[in-house]
Structure formats: C-alpha cells, structure tokens
Motif scaffolding. Sequence first.
Motif, PDB file in Angstrom:
ATOM      1  N   ALA A   1      16.710  19.206  42.813  1.00 54.50           N
ATOM      2  CA  ALA A   1      15.915  18.052  43.243  1.00 54.50           C
ATOM      3  C   ALA A   1      14.655  17.938  42.390  1.00 54.50           C
ATOM      4  O   ALA A   1      14.225  16.844  42.028  1.00 54.50           O
ATOM      5  CB  ALA A   1      15.559  18.183  44.718  1.00 54.50           C
TER       6      ALA A   1
ATOM      7  N   ARG B   1      18.719  14.468  47.291  1.00 53.94           N
ATOM      8  CA  ARG B   1      18.966  15.714  48.003  1.00 53.94           C
ATOM      9  C   ARG B   1      20.200  16.341  47.368  1.00 53.94           C
ATOM     10  O   ARG B   1      21.178  15.647  47.090  1.00 53.94           O
ATOM     11  CB  ARG B   1      19.206  15.420  49.485  1.00 53.94           C
ATOM     12  CG  ARG B   1      19.414  16.679  50.312  1.00 53.94           C
ATOM     13  CD  ARG B   1      19.576  16.331  51.779  1.00 53.94           C
ATOM     14  NE  ARG B   1      18.396  15.614  52.279  1.00 53.94           N
ATOM     15  CZ  ARG B   1      18.435  14.768  53.310  1.00 53.94           C
ATOM     16  NH1 ARG B   1      19.570  14.524  53.920  1.00 53.94           N
ATOM     17  NH2 ARG B   1      17.340  14.169  53.723  1.00 53.94           N
TER      18      ARG B   1
ATOM     19  N   SER C   1      14.536  10.345  43.738  1.00 51.15           N
ATOM     20  CA  SER C   1      14.403  11.143  44.943  1.00 51.15           C
ATOM     21  C   SER C   1      15.805  11.465  45.440  1.00 51.15           C
ATOM     22  O   SER C   1      16.547  10.568  45.826  1.00 51.15           O
ATOM     23  CB  SER C   1      13.619  10.334  45.979  1.00 51.15           C
ATOM     24  OG  SER C   1      13.805  10.885  47.243  1.00 51.15           O
TER      25      SER C   1
END
Lengths: 352, 253
Positions: free
Chosen positions: B226, B238, B236
């Motif tokens: 990440a 995950r 952004s």
Amino acid sequence: MAAVGSAEVTVRARGVSRPWRFLAGAFLVGALLVGLGVGPVDIGVSAIVESALSHLPFLHVHSPLSSLDEAVLWQIRAPRVVLAAIVGGMLAIAGSSYQGVFHNPLADPYLLGVAAGAGLGATLAIAYGHVGHSGQLLPLSAFIGGLAAVGATYVLGRSAGSVRVVGSFVLAGVTVTLFLTAIQTFVQQQHSNTLRDVYAWILGGFSTANWSQVEVAAPYVAVSSIAIVLHRRMLDVLSVGDEEAASLGVNVPRLRLVLVIAATAGTAAAVSVSGLIAFVGIIVPHTIRLLVSTSYRAVVPLSFVVGAGFLVLADVLARTIVSPAELPIGVVTAFFGAPFFAVVLRSARTMR
Amino acid sequence: MIELRDLAVRFGSTEAVRDLSLEVANDEWVMLIGPNGAGKTSVLRALCGLLPFDGAARVDGRDVRTFGRRELARLMAFVPQNPTTPSELTVAEYVLLGRTPHLGYLGVDGRRDRKAVAQALERLDLLPFAKRGLGSLSGGELQRAVLARALAQEAPILLLDEPTTSLDLGRQQQALELIDSLRRDGLTVLSTMHDLTLAGQYADRLVLLDRGTVAVEGSPSEVLSAANLAAYYGASVRIVSDEAGLFVLPTRR
C-alpha cells in the motif's frame, strides 16, 4: 504432429490463384488483339497472328496482309498498343506500390509531384525549346522535371521530421506540387501561344506513338516493374505499419526509398511519353483488391497486367469514338473507369 | 539473459528513461509496472532497437546495438500495445509476417516457414481460423493471432507491451495463462502491465518504474505494498492476500 502436417496446406499466403492468373492474362491478350485489329482498317485476329508469325525466322508463314496493311499494323498500331500497354502497366503497378508504401488507399503515382514536375518540364520545353507536340526534347524535359520534383519532395519530407514520416512525405509532395504548378501557370501565361500544346500534352494520349518512344520508355518500365514485383512480400510486411515492420527486422526508410525510386523512375518515363493519364494508378489496384485479394503478392503483379490491358482498351475507345478525331485518353479512362469502379465497389460490398 | 545498465532514452529534451538498470534471467517473466508516463514502453522499444538510447543494453553479454536488424528480430519478438492488424489479411498471412526476419530481403517463404506458422497457429488454437480475415475476429482471437505472429518469429525473448489491453476479464486471464504456458517451451518474457493484481499473480518479478527509473523491484509481495502504490501511483489501495495470491483493491479516500 500429424495435425500440423496437414495444417501446412492451410498456411498459404494468397498469391495469384490460377484462375485469376489465366483471366488476367486473357484480358491483356484480348486487349492487345483488339488494339491491333480495330481502326479505320479492320484487321482480323487470324491475319494479325499470321502476319506476326511471318516476321519470325524459319517458320515460312506468309503474311495475308497487303504491304500497306502491314505498315498500318506494325508501324502505326503496334507501337501505339505497346506504348499504351507499358504506360498502363507502369502507372497501375506504381500506384499499387505508392499505396503500400504510404499506407494510403488514395495514393496515386503522382502523389509526390511527378505530374507537376513533368508538367513544368513539358511546358518549359514547349515555351523555350520551340518544340511541337512531338520531338525528343519534350519527353526528356518532362522526365527530368518529374524526377527532380520527387527528389525535392523526398529531401523536404525527410527534413520535415522522422516521427510521422509518411505524413511528412505526402505533405511535402503537396507543397512541391503547388509550387511547381504555380511556376508552370506563370510560364504558360507568359507564353500564351503555347497553351494549346501544353494543354494537349497534359491531357495525355498516344496519337504520336512510335517505336522510338517505346524504346525510350521500355527500359525504365521494365526495371521499375521488376523491382516492385520483387518487393511484393515486403509491401505486405509494411501493411502492419512502420514500427512493427522495423521490429520484424525491416529497414523501413531504405525500403521506402527503394520503392519510391522504382515507382518514380518508371512513372516519369511513362508520363514523358504519354502525358498525364489520371485514374489508372488508383482504379486498377483497387479493382484487384476488391475482386482478387488485398495481399500485395496478388495486387502488384496483377496491377501491371490489368493496367496494361485497361489502357490499351481505353486508347482504342479514345481513337474510335469520334474518329477520325481523337478523345484525350484521360477523358476515356475517367468516363468509363469511374462507373466501372462504382459497380465493382457495390458488388464487392454485397459479396462480403 | 537481458541486462540493462544506466539506460537512458530521450525524446528531445525530455528524458523518458534515465539511469535504469535491470536484469532478466533466462526463462523468467519480469513485468514492468508504474504510473502512466513512467517509461515502461520506452524500455521495451529501446531494447528491441526501435528507439536510440544511451547506456548499455546487452543480451547474453552482447550489446544489442551490434546486432543487425534481422538478427535482432530473430532474438526478440516485440508486440506493441495496439498492434496494427490489417482487417483484410487472413490469420495465416498475418502470422506468416512473423517469419520476415528469417527470410532473405527479397525471399519468399518456404516449407520451413509454413511449418513454423502452422505450429504457432496450433499452439494458440488458431488452426480453424487460418483462412479467416483478421477483421472478422473477436478481441480475444485477435490477441491470439498477434501472439502467434510473435511466436512464429521463433525468438527466445518476448517483449509484450500491455498484452491484456482491451480484453475482458476472462480473456485477460486466458491471454496471461497462454503466455505462461508458452514459457514452458523456454521463453524469456519482459512485459509491461497495467493491472497490478494480474501482474502480481503472473510475474516472477515486478519492477516498478517511476519517472523513468527503477523505484522498487522484487517479488510481487515486496513491490505491491500500500505504501509503494501510494508513493508512486498516488493511489489509495488495500492489499489483500490469501493462498490464491495477492489482490490490489482500490479504496475510496
């Protein structure tokens, strides 16, 4: 592995299939016979063949023709038919080559300025050389003008940038054409008494054809056409674009230069003996693409054969329709070629 | 083995690639990832001789600039992101173009060439399509035809620029599986890749480029963090991993 063995059969580039080869050959032979036979004095096919055989040694065939008809056939019609054939073949094969080299279906042999250069050369010869519509100075001057114009286009196009090479050559051709046409128009205005001669030359035709013109043009046409035919597979490789062709190990700039030189030299020679005959270089290759195959293995050789036959037939019409006067051959190629091409275009669409 | 040392590629005054060093072992599949404009494509094009460059680029210890064009094309097959596929060419004719570096300048294809093409077609399940025009193929079939052409080149190195562009999800996986299976015949692959999840699942090694140079390189789990993706993509995400592999999931900020 057995599957691969049998599959080999399916892996074939479509060259010219046998029926098309036969058909194209028959078309050209038929056109030549019509060209030799039709005129104020009609000469039959068998008479033409026998007369031709009588000129060969050891055969002891006697010509059935009178000496006058012999002269009409071999000194007037034959050079005219042969000249129309090599000019038509050259323009068509050069057109097919230009279309491949520039990835442009509308490219014709005059794309890079041959026509404008030859036109200026012819105009200068007529205005300052005091030649009539015939004579040796005119074709020479047109030939040099055509080559010089394409040379200028090439230099300008190369200096214009290497990124979008194809586009810059086409634009350079437009630039050179406009510039030379301006000079030609100026010279013409200054010598308005030459307008008629210049106009007659630009419209093109074979009314002054003789064997010496054939001798002038034939070597260039032969070398150029053979060079283009030898490059037919390379033209297929170019169809994937410059960069991918390069990644396949092809020197694209050199290939383009070789093909442009070949097509230009042949076209300039053809134009110098016939004037500016439009349309053949576009319509013939596209007819073959639509009817036979888009692979240059077929388009290139068939263009020469079909282009030769097409222009011979167009010339027959040019000299018979308003006989004893003659139509400019460019009028005939466009008037009969355009509707024919429209039909081909329509039928090819419904075939798919 | 491919070896790049201090590679630099310039377009006028802008440097697309700079100080880039990278190695690809034989039979390895290395993927170049990185944000748009990071220089991924320029690396491939420089390597196969389509772009001039500074620095060193060697294959098995030999400078690629010392190879002739055809020799280089027999060594590396390059598949661009958007290959030109003339719609009227048949699949067989198109794949046959891959034999160009094996033919003389004015040569015509022979038995061996047709056999290589037939093998490439069979390898990619394209035999039934051999006589079809490229224009009649679906996106997935077209991609296979392009791979077949590269395969017919019989080059030990395959350079693929975004091999899954414009394919749907299933076709993307099929294409990548196919490339992976081709490696069993001994093939070194250097490719660029847009989709990071797929990159993580198929590559032996990932090289993340940023502004023309190597930012991070290593195994997928090392590169796809990440933090890295935030730093270099400004994204952004995950990262989820399970026994099936690694997944890069975008999250809304």
